[in-house]
Design an enzyme around this catalytic site. Structure first.
Site, mmCIF file in Angstrom:
data_model
loop_
_atom_site.group_PDB
_atom_site.id
_atom_site.type_symbol
_atom_site.label_atom_id
_atom_site.label_comp_id
_atom_site.label_asym_id
_atom_site.label_seq_id
_atom_site.Cartn_x
_atom_site.Cartn_y
_atom_site.Cartn_z
ATOM 1 N N ASP A 1 -12.028 5.464 3.108
ATOM 2 C CA ASP A 1 -11.431 5.244 4.432
ATOM 3 C C ASP A 1 -11.931 6.329 5.392
ATOM 4 O OD1 ASP A 1 -9.953 4.612 6.633
ATOM 5 O OD2 ASP A 1 -7.988 5.097 5.790
ATOM 6 N N LYS B 1 1.686 5.098 0.073
ATOM 7 C CA LYS B 1 1.157 6.382 0.515
ATOM 8 C C LYS B 1 1.573 7.473 -0.464
ATOM 9 C CE LYS B 1 -0.679 5.284 4.598
ATOM 10 N NZ LYS B 1 -2.124 5.420 4.864
ATOM 11 N N GLU C 1 -7.287 4.551 -2.417
ATOM 12 C CA GLU C 1 -7.950 4.787 -1.141
ATOM 13 C C GLU C 1 -8.068 6.280 -0.847
ATOM 14 O OE1 GLU C 1 -6.358 2.234 1.856
ATOM 15 O OE2 GLU C 1 -7.096 3.468 3.505
ATOM 16 N N ASP D 1 -2.820 4.918 -1.466
ATOM 17 C CA ASP D 1 -3.610 5.635 -0.454
ATOM 18 C C ASP D 1 -3.220 7.106 -0.468
ATOM 19 O OD1 ASP D 1 -5.087 6.547 1.641
ATOM 20 O OD2 ASP D 1 -4.297 5.149 3.137
ATOM 21 N N LYS E 1 -12.046 0.257 10.063
ATOM 22 C CA LYS E 1 -11.005 0.284 11.104
ATOM 23 C C LYS E 1 -11.709 0.368 12.443
ATOM 24 C CE LYS E 1 -7.492 2.624 8.328
ATOM 25 N NZ LYS E 1 -6.939 3.936 7.975
ATOM 26 N N LYS F 1 0.864 -1.183 0.000
ATOM 27 C CA LYS F 1 0.000 0.000 0.000
ATOM 28 C C LYS F 1 0.895 1.226 0.000
ATOM 29 C CE LYS F 1 -3.084 1.842 3.228
ATOM 30 N NZ LYS F 1 -4.372 1.846 3.924
#
Ligand code: MG
Length: 362
Positions: free
Chosen positions: A243, A162, A218, A190, A267, A160
């Site tokens: 998210d 960033k 994301e 993300d 989450k 993933k």
């Protein structure tokens, strides 16, 4: 079985690398831990990461919520009526999802231990092992390429990445990472709210046109920009994962109804724990919307609670539970086995993590 005490303490663990996103940089994990004690002396554990930039929860607000609101509300309640305890926990404060999550998971830990069964089996038992991705922090491109290659060497097949700080330059960054890791590695992106809706569409289309084979993007836009999220989802082919835009089951219901994203990142620190997360799973299952289970910067204690939820419910098809892999030490005994990308459940009752190394319970 009645709840007789709730205590808090702190843990501090060094990270392997500084954790950097479009929102923050963190060098060390410093979390509040929670211990719920039942009348027979058994204990359940939970963890609350103060992630002010996402949840608004700080060390002070977590301690105040647990000691001044949650504890007086649920002390003396009977765990045999778990639903009543969870509803009381939810209603005793508006927001404050992080301290609620820590207490919720400690209660589920106790509830599972009382039945002598691992929590994931009690909540559905969909699978016994699964694979997590690993997060690559946002840094200069050469450094991200190096970190991505190092992660692949450690056995991670899903990364993933960033991004979100440099607009269109993120396309070149992703192209460099794709070129370095080759076609066999799944790449997730993300943006942590870093782009406008218009920028998102341009950037994601450019990634598509360049054949970067991005599995999903994301939270491209601000958490509150619901219309922007929906516009991006409808304008691009790459699946969009919500998210920061989804905390509660109510948020999830609206997002699903309006198809404002293709996927939902659950989450526990956003939902306020497993009880509310299960409600999101139910909604998602009904609508056929696949979910990811994610975590904040958390140690193995609370990530283990998330692992139980993931193993319990089949609608959670993706896992971003790399908190323990980002810590340079594992101070706990028991719990699921985190081995590089693989997370394997065990038969230990409850969540199963013991020996919380905290010398300052109060
Ligand atoms: Mg995210």
């Amino acid at each position: 079985m009645r709840i007789v005490d709730i205590q808090t303490g702190t843990i501090s663990l060094p990270l392997t690398h500084p954790f950097k996103t479009a929102l923050r940089t963190v060098e060390r994990l410093e979390d509040i831990v929670v211990k719920v004690i039942a009348e027979d002396g058994s204990v359940g554990y939970g963890e609350a990461p103060p992630t002010a930039v996402i949840t608004g929860d700080t060390v002070g607000s977590i301690l105040c919520a647990v000691h001044d609101f949650i504890k007086p509300a649920i002390l003396g309640m009977d765990l045999d009526d778990l639903e009543a305890v969870m509803e009381k926990l939810d209603a005793c404060l508006v927001h404050n999802s992080t301290p609620k999550a820590a207490v919720d998971m400690a209660l589920y830990d106790l509830w599972g231990k009382a039945q002598g069964k691992p929590l994931y089996r009690l909540l559905g038992g969909a699978r016994e092992r699964f694979e997590t991705d690993l997060t690559i922090s946002v840094n200069p491109t050469e450094e991200m390429v190096r970190d991505a290659l190092e992660a692949v060497e450690r056995g991670f097949g899903i990364l993933k990445i960033k991004v979100g700080k440099e607009g269109m330059a993120d396309v070149a960054r992703m192209a460099a990472i794709r070129a370095a890791v080759g076609p066999g590695v799944k790449l997730r992106v993300d943006a942590n709210q870093g782009w406008s809706a218009q920028e998102s569409v341009s950037i994601i289309r450019a990634m598509e046109d360049n054949g970067l084979d991005i599995e999903l993007v994301e939270q491209p836009v601000k958490a509150a920009d619901f219309d922007g999220l929906k516009a991006v989802t409808q304008a691009v082919d790459t699946p969009i994962l919500a998210d920061e835009a989804v905390f509660s089951p109510q948020d999830a219901a609206r997002l699903i109804d309006e198809h404002a994203a293709d996927l939902i990142n659950i989450k526990l620190m956003k939902t306020g724990g497993i009880y509310q997360a299960l409600k999101i799973c139910d909604l998602a299952e009904k609508a056929g919307v696949e979910c990811m289970i994610g975590c904040m910067l958390e140690s193995k204690l609370s990530v283990s609670a998330a692992a139980h939820l993931c193993a319990a419910r089949g609608i959670i098809t993706r896992a971003d539970l790399d908190g323990p892999s980002l810590c340079s030490v594992d101070p706990y005994s028991g719990g699921p086995v985190f081995d590089g990308p693989s997370i394997a459940m065990t038969d230990l009752p409850g969540i199963g993590v013991g020996d919380v190394p905290c010398g300052n319970w109060q």
